[in-house]
Design a protein around this motif. Structure first.
Motif, short mmCIF file in Angstrom:
data_model
loop_
_atom_site.label_atom_id
_atom_site.label_comp_id
_atom_site.label_asym_id
_atom_site.label_seq_id
_atom_site.Cartn_x
_atom_site.Cartn_y
_atom_site.Cartn_z
N UNK A 14 -99.66 -18.16 -13.03
CA UNK A 14 -98.83 -19.06 -12.63
C UNK A 14 -97.64 -19.55 -13.53
N UNK A 15 -98.03 -19.67 -14.78
CA UNK A 15 -97.03 -20.37 -15.99
C UNK A 15 -96.03 -19.22 -16.06
N UNK A 16 -96.34 -17.93 -16.06
CA UNK A 16 -95.31 -16.96 -16.10
C UNK A 16 -94.34 -16.88 -14.88
N UNK A 17 -94.68 -17.19 -13.84
CA UNK A 17 -93.95 -17.13 -12.48
C UNK A 17 -93.07 -18.49 -12.58
N UNK A 18 -93.54 -19.75 -13.40
CA UNK A 18 -92.82 -20.96 -13.39
C UNK A 18 -91.57 -20.57 -14.33
N UNK A 19 -92.16 -19.96 -15.60
CA UNK A 19 -91.11 -19.84 -16.53
C UNK A 19 -89.80 -18.83 -15.93
N UNK A 20 -90.18 -17.67 -15.45
CA UNK A 20 -89.31 -17.06 -14.75
C UNK A 20 -88.43 -17.48 -13.64
N UNK A 21 -88.94 -18.51 -12.86
CA UNK A 21 -88.35 -19.39 -11.85
C UNK A 21 -87.13 -20.28 -12.70
N UNK A 22 -87.79 -20.84 -13.67
CA UNK A 22 -86.85 -21.86 -14.65
C UNK A 22 -85.74 -21.07 -15.13
N UNK A 23 -85.93 -19.94 -15.60
CA UNK A 23 -84.82 -19.01 -16.02
C UNK A 23 -83.93 -18.62 -15.15
N UNK A 27 -79.79 -19.93 -14.54
CA UNK A 27 -78.87 -18.97 -14.55
C UNK A 27 -77.95 -19.14 -13.63
N UNK A 28 -78.38 -19.45 -12.43
CA UNK A 28 -77.70 -19.50 -11.06
C UNK A 28 -76.98 -20.93 -11.36
N UNK A 29 -77.38 -22.16 -11.64
CA UNK A 29 -76.65 -23.24 -11.80
C UNK A 29 -75.68 -23.03 -12.88
N UNK A 30 -75.63 -22.24 -13.90
CA UNK A 30 -74.59 -22.00 -14.88
C UNK A 30 -73.68 -21.17 -14.14
N UNK A 31 -73.91 -20.08 -13.25
CA UNK A 31 -73.06 -19.35 -12.69
C UNK A 31 -72.28 -20.37 -11.47
N UNK A 32 -73.01 -21.41 -10.90
CA UNK A 32 -72.28 -22.21 -10.11
C UNK A 32 -71.54 -23.01 -10.76
N UNK A 33 -71.67 -23.68 -11.99
CA UNK A 33 -70.57 -24.31 -12.73
C UNK A 33 -69.45 -23.71 -13.08
N UNK A 34 -69.55 -22.30 -13.39
CA UNK A 34 -68.43 -21.50 -13.75
C UNK A 34 -67.63 -21.26 -12.33
N UNK A 35 -68.02 -21.05 -11.30
CA UNK A 35 -67.36 -20.97 -10.03
C UNK A 35 -66.58 -22.21 -9.84
N UNK A 36 -67.29 -23.28 -9.84
CA UNK A 36 -66.56 -24.71 -9.67
C UNK A 36 -65.30 -24.66 -10.52
N UNK A 37 -65.45 -24.46 -11.86
CA UNK A 37 -64.52 -24.47 -12.71
C UNK A 37 -63.41 -23.54 -12.41
N UNK A 38 -63.58 -22.52 -11.92
CA UNK A 38 -62.72 -21.78 -11.73
C UNK A 38 -61.98 -22.02 -10.36
N UNK A 39 -62.59 -22.59 -9.59
CA UNK A 39 -61.80 -23.19 -8.21
C UNK A 39 -60.81 -24.21 -8.76
N UNK A 40 -61.31 -24.90 -9.67
CA UNK A 40 -60.38 -26.17 -9.87
C UNK A 40 -59.13 -25.70 -10.91
N UNK A 41 -59.41 -24.72 -11.68
CA UNK A 41 -58.03 -24.21 -12.27
C UNK A 41 -57.34 -23.31 -11.20
N UNK A 42 -57.74 -22.87 -10.34
CA UNK A 42 -57.23 -22.18 -9.21
C UNK A 42 -56.15 -22.94 -8.35
#
Length: 154
Positions: A14-23, A27-42
Motif C-alpha cells: 500500500x505504501x508503494x501505491x500511495x507514493x506512486x499516486x503522490x508522484x 506531475x498532473x498539478x504541475x502540468x495544470x499550472x503550466x497550462x494556466x500560465x500558457x492561457x494567461x500569456x496567450x
C-alpha cells in the motif's frame, strides 16, 4: 523449519501505491499550472494584437484624411462625437468605441499629430495575465503621414 516456506512478495504494498499516486498527482498539478500560465500569456498576446489592429486601423484613417486634425489626448475628450456627420468625428467615435470594446472602461487611447508624425497610444489593464493589481500595458504606434499623397501621384 521443515514446513516453513519463505514467502516472496507477489504484489505491491500500500505504501508503494500511495507514493506512486503522490508522484502522479504532483506531475498532473504541475502540468495544470503550466497550462494556466500558457492561457494567461496567450490572452495577453491576444490583447496586444487587438491593440495593434486598432492602432493600425486608426493610422490608416489618419492617412486617408490627412488634412484633418486627429489629435486627441484621451477618450473622455470624445464625448458627444457620435452622430456628428463628418469623417473626422466618425473616425474618432469608432476609435473610442473600438478601445472601449477591446479593453473595457479602464482602457484609454490618445492620438498625437506633430507635423507629419502621428503617434497612437493605447493603454489597457492587463492584470489578469501578470497577477498584479495595477498592470497597465501600452501599445504605441508611430508613423509619418505624407499629406496630399494622391496629388503627388497624379
Amino acid at each position: 523449519m521443515l514446513g516453513c516456506k519463505t514467502s516472496q512478495q507477489a504484489g505491491m504494498t500500500l505504501i508503494e501505491v500511495l507514493v506512486a499516486t503522490l508522484m502522479l498527482s504532483t506531475g498532473l498539478l504541475g502540468a495544470a499550472a503550466v497550462q494556466i500560465s500558457a492561457l494567461k500569456h496567450t490572452d495577453s498576446a491576444l490583447m496586444t494584437t487587438q491593440a495593434s489592429f486598432i492602432a493600425y486601423d486608426m493610422l490608416d484613417r489618419v492617412r486617408a484624411n490627412a488634412g484633418a486634425n486627429y489629435s486627441v489626448t484621451g477618450l473622455n475628450e470624445l464625448q458627444g462625437t457620435r452622430g456628428v456627420n463628418s469623417v473626422l468625428a466618425q473616425d474618432l467615435s469608432d476609435f473610442k468605441h473600438n478601445i472601449r470594446q477591446f479593453g473595457g472602461v479602464s482602457a484609454s487611447g490618445s492620438i498625437t499629430v506633430s507635423g507629419r508624425q502621428v503617434t497612437i497610444n493605447i493603454l489597457w489593464d492587463d492584470s489578469r495575465a501578470s497577477n498584479q493589481d495595477d498592470a497597465l500595458q501600452t501599445f504605441t504606434l508611430t508613423s509619418e503621414v505624407v499629406p496630399n499623397f494622391l496629388s503627388r501621384v497624379l
